[in-house]
Write a protein that holds these residues in place. Structure first.
Motif, PDB file in Angstrom:
ATOM      1  N   PHE A 130      78.705   3.465   4.755  1.00 60.84           N
ATOM      2  CA  PHE A 130      78.998   3.244   6.170  1.00 60.84           C
ATOM      3  C   PHE A 130      77.764   3.300   7.067  1.00 60.84           C
ATOM      4  O   PHE A 130      77.834   2.955   8.235  1.00 60.84           O
ATOM      5  N   ARG A 131      76.659   3.731   6.515  1.00 59.22           N
ATOM      6  CA  ARG A 131      75.455   3.873   7.338  1.00 59.22           C
ATOM      7  C   ARG A 131      75.079   2.520   7.929  1.00 59.22           C
ATOM      8  O   ARG A 131      75.028   1.517   7.262  1.00 59.22           O
ATOM      9  N   GLY A 132      74.881   2.502   9.195  1.00 61.89           N
ATOM     10  CA  GLY A 132      74.522   1.272   9.879  1.00 61.89           C
ATOM     11  C   GLY A 132      75.728   0.555  10.464  1.00 61.89           C
ATOM     12  O   GLY A 132      75.590  -0.187  11.422  1.00 61.89           O
ATOM     13  N   THR A 133      76.909   0.754   9.910  1.00 66.29           N
ATOM     14  CA  THR A 133      78.094   0.102  10.458  1.00 66.29           C
ATOM     15  C   THR A 133      78.975   1.062  11.231  1.00 66.29           C
ATOM     16  O   THR A 133      79.781   0.629  12.034  1.00 66.29           O
ATOM     17  N   ILE A 134      78.818   2.338  10.970  1.00 62.50           N
ATOM     18  CA  ILE A 134      79.622   3.345  11.658  1.00 62.50           C
ATOM     19  C   ILE A 134      78.697   4.403  12.228  1.00 62.50           C
ATOM     20  O   ILE A 134      77.765   4.853  11.562  1.00 62.50           O
ATOM     21  N   ASP A 135      78.980   4.817  13.439  1.00 57.59           N
ATOM     22  CA  ASP A 135      78.206   5.876  14.075  1.00 57.59           C
ATOM     23  C   ASP A 135      78.336   7.160  13.257  1.00 57.59           C
ATOM     24  O   ASP A 135      79.407   7.464  12.730  1.00 57.59           O
ATOM     25  N   ALA A 136      77.265   7.916  13.146  1.00 51.32           N
ATOM     26  CA  ALA A 136      77.260   9.142  12.342  1.00 51.32           C
ATOM     27  C   ALA A 136      78.350  10.116  12.768  1.00 51.32           C
ATOM     28  O   ALA A 136      78.911  10.830  11.942  1.00 51.32           O
ATOM     29  N   SER A 137      78.691  10.141  14.043  1.00 51.90           N
ATOM     30  CA  SER A 137      79.725  11.075  14.508  1.00 51.90           C
ATOM     31  C   SER A 137      81.116  10.673  14.020  1.00 51.90           C
ATOM     32  O   SER A 137      82.044  11.484  14.058  1.00 51.90           O
ATOM     33  N   GLU A 138      81.271   9.440  13.544  1.00 51.03           N
ATOM     34  CA  GLU A 138      82.558   8.973  13.045  1.00 51.03           C
ATOM     35  C   GLU A 138      82.768   9.277  11.561  1.00 51.03           C
ATOM     36  O   GLU A 138      83.867   9.120  11.048  1.00 51.03           O
TER      37      GLU A 138
END
Length: 85
Positions: A27-35
């Motif tokens: 998910f890195r790059g497609t989803i914010d880390a807080s998500e």
């Protein structure tokens, strides 16, 4: 093996950490880390429910032996039903 039981293989903490890290990398790059927490909490919940259901099935199997019909009837009346598969 019947379709209601899933064999539980021993898993090391390193394997769990590696799998979770790879999932996060996906998910890195497609989803914010807080998500991340939203996805990880769901995965952990599904794993917990699966483990509890498996333990419950195993206890019913000890109680009723190999009488699958009786076990299935008992499981159909549970508050929470985990679909097969």
């Amino acid at each position: 093996m019947d379709n209601l039981t899933i064999p539980l293989l021993p898993v090391s903490q390193d394997e769990i950490n590696s799998i979770l890290w790879n999932a996060c990398d996906t998910f890195r790059g497609t989803i914010d880390a807080s998500e991340y927490k939203n996805y990880l909490l769901v995965m952990l919940f599904v794993k917990y429910v699966s483990d509890v259901w498996t333990e419950h099935y195993d206890s019913l199997k000890e109680q009723y032996g190999d009488d699958k019909e009786r076990i299935l009837r008992r499981l159909e009346r549970e508050r929470f039903v985990l679909p097969s598969g």
